[in-house]
Design an enzyme around this catalytic site. Structure first.
Site, PDB file in Angstrom:
ATOM      1  N   ASP A 285       0.855  -1.202   0.000  1.00 51.74           N
ATOM      2  CA  ASP A 285       0.000   0.000   0.000  1.00 51.74           C
ATOM      3  C   ASP A 285       0.887   1.247   0.000  1.00 51.74           C
ATOM      4  OD1 ASP A 285      -0.817   0.640   3.508  1.00 51.74           O
ATOM      5  OD2 ASP A 285       0.958  -0.331   2.631  1.00 51.74           O
TER       6      ASP A 285
ATOM      7  N   ASP B 145       6.787   0.975   1.863  1.00 52.84           N
ATOM      8  CA  ASP B 145       6.466  -0.018   0.836  1.00 52.84           C
ATOM      9  C   ASP B 145       7.332   0.191  -0.401  1.00 52.84           C
ATOM     10  OD1 ASP B 145       3.871   0.956   2.292  1.00 52.84           O
ATOM     11  OD2 ASP B 145       3.406  -1.093   1.658  1.00 52.84           O
TER      12      ASP B 145
ATOM     13  N   ASN C  86      -2.475   2.856   3.230  1.00 51.16           N
ATOM     14  CA  ASN C  86      -1.943   4.193   3.542  1.00 51.16           C
ATOM     15  C   ASN C  86      -2.727   5.290   2.817  1.00 51.16           C
ATOM     16  OD1 ASN C  86       0.277   3.642   5.278  1.00 51.16           O
ATOM     17  ND2 ASN C  86       1.407   2.833   3.531  1.00 51.16           N
TER      18      ASN C  86
ATOM     19  N   THR D  15       2.639  -6.025   2.972  1.00 50.57           N
ATOM     20  CA  THR D  15       3.149  -4.927   3.800  1.00 50.57           C
ATOM     21  C   THR D  15       2.103  -3.829   3.966  1.00 50.57           C
ATOM     22  OG1 THR D  15       4.102  -3.762   1.906  1.00 50.57           O
ATOM     23  CG2 THR D  15       5.521  -5.361   3.031  1.00 50.57           C
TER      24      THR D  15
ATOM     25  N   PHE E 136      -1.153  -0.025  12.304  1.00 53.16           N
ATOM     26  CA  PHE E 136      -1.999   0.429  11.198  1.00 53.16           C
ATOM     27  C   PHE E 136      -2.490  -0.710  10.286  1.00 53.16           C
ATOM     28  CE2 PHE E 136      -3.848   3.307   8.232  1.00 53.16           C
ATOM     29  CZ  PHE E 136      -3.653   2.717   6.996  1.00 53.16           C
ATOM     30  N   ASN E 137      -1.570  -1.560   9.788  1.00 57.34           N
ATOM     31  CA  ASN E 137      -1.967  -2.565   8.794  1.00 57.34           C
ATOM     32  C   ASN E 137      -3.043  -3.506   9.327  1.00 57.34           C
ATOM     33  OD1 ASN E 137      -0.262  -1.615   6.819  1.00 57.34           O
ATOM     34  ND2 ASN E 137       1.413  -2.995   7.358  1.00 57.34           N
TER      35      ASN E 137
ATOM     36  N   HIS F  81       9.585   0.307   8.083  1.00 55.63           N
ATOM     37  CA  HIS F  81       8.938  -0.958   8.438  1.00 55.63           C
ATOM     38  C   HIS F  81       9.034  -2.036   7.340  1.00 55.63           C
ATOM     39  CE1 HIS F  81       6.842   1.442  11.579  1.00 55.63           C
ATOM     40  NE2 HIS F  81       6.598   2.322  10.619  1.00 55.63           N
ATOM     41  N   ASP F  82       8.497  -1.742   6.177  1.00 49.48           N
ATOM     42  CA  ASP F  82       8.170  -2.797   5.212  1.00 49.48           C
ATOM     43  C   ASP F  82       9.360  -3.573   4.656  1.00 49.48           C
ATOM     44  OD1 ASP F  82       5.371  -0.854   3.920  1.00 49.48           O
ATOM     45  OD2 ASP F  82       5.547  -2.191   5.651  1.00 49.48           O
TER      46      ASP F  82
END
Ligand code: RIB
Ligand code: CA
Length: 309
Positions: free
Chosen positions: A10, A15, A39, A123, A164-165, A238-239
């Site tokens: 996203d 990402d 996102n 992700t 969030f995810n 993060h991703d």
């Protein structure tokens, strides 16, 4: 033999970095990039995936997926990723196309035709993955592994309890965590160690390439929003932690645990409840990411960025 993966994204600044790493490292064979609302809206996340593929000359096919969560109302993250979902760089004309086939149909077709050697790397919210499992349960035994960025055994980032995810589609997450597939959960506890420090940004800028500059501009914007929203000096990227693990299994440690998703409560809706102490007596259904080798991680990311002009 390169590991076959489908990256479900996203984009989203982190990402975008994950796409660049996955497409560049010869240990991975990126079969497809699937996009999902997260996102930002699906239209924006899909355009952003096409933007990254265009500037990096990535030929991997892109498939658009679900435009909204399975059950809950849609949430996005403009405060972190901007109105476009990929604010920062001045994006030029987009030449990378999006396929006609729906992302879920692509995931199902690819798994059906596989020898059980395809890894799913979501992700973003898990809507596409859950959608594929619901639509075609017979593909579940053919999934080699799901390694996802999402959740946390500690604090959330969207509510005090939820990351969030997962928060963006808790019902989808529940489907995936209970599907019975080999699953690695790369949560905030791990990804908050993957900080893009000024030293990292300097190494990326020193590449002095178009893609390197784009990556630096993305991380500079990401830095600004993480400082504003979370008061973090360096943004956690993060991703790419997910693909880094597939490239180098020693990049972070994991611990087996039973993980369930709270889809009932108001206060903890979307929380990944991780039984790290085994107090429930439930069989572990996930490997939960614990400790990152920061140097190793950034070497993987920067080695990948070096492959681009
Ligand atoms: O909570 C962080 C996650 O949510 C990352 O995947 C980020 O891109 C957003 O999707
Ligand atoms: Ca993401």
């Amino acid at each position: 033999m390169a590991r076959k993966i489908i990256l479900d994204v996203d984009p989203g600044h982190d990402d975008a970095i994950a796409i660049l790493v996955a497409a560049a490292n010869p240990k991975l064979e990126l079969l497809g990039i699937t996009t999902v609302a997260g996102n930002q809206t699906l239209e924006k996340t899909t355009l952003n995936a096409r933007r990254v593929a265009t500037v990096a000359k990535i030929k991997t096919p892109i498939y658009a997926g679900f435009s909204r969560p399975l059950v809950r109302d849609q949430v996005t993250a403009p405060d972190i990723h901007g109105e476009s979902g990929l604010d920062g760089p001045a994006w030029g004309a987009v030449t990378a196309r999006v396929e006609e086939e729906h992302a879920v149909d692509f995931i199902i077709r690819t798994l059906k035709n596989s020898q059980g050697d395809v890894t799913l790397v979501p992700t973003g919210p898990l809507t596409n993955i859950a959608g594929a499992f619901i639509r075609c349960p017979e593909i579940i035994p053919k999934v080699q592994e799901v390694i996802l960025m999402g959740g946390a055994y500690g604090l959330g980032n969207t509510t005090p309890a939820a990351e969030f995810n997962i928060y963006a589609d808790p019902e989808a997450a529940r489907v995936v965590f209970h599907a019975g597939v080999p699953l690695t959960m790369v949560g905030l506890d791990l990804t908050h160690q993957a900080t893009a420090t000024p030293e990292v940004l300097a190494r990326i800028r020193a590449l002095n390439t178009t893609v390197g500059d784009i990556a630096a501009e993305l991380l500079t914007f990401f830095r600004s929003t993480y400082r504003d929203v979370f008061k973090m000096p360096d943004p956690p990227v993060h991703d790419p932690c997910t693909v880094a693990k597939l490239i180098d299994p020693d990049v972070f440690t994991t611990k087996p645990a039973y993980v369930d998703i709270d889809t009932q409560s108001e206060l903890c809706y979307g929380r990944t409840v991780c039984d790290l102490y085994g107090v429930t007596g439930q069989e572990p259904n996930a490997q939960v990411a614990i400790e990152l080798d920061w140097e190793r991680f950034w070497d993987i990311v920067i080695d990948a960025l070096k492959q681009y002009s």
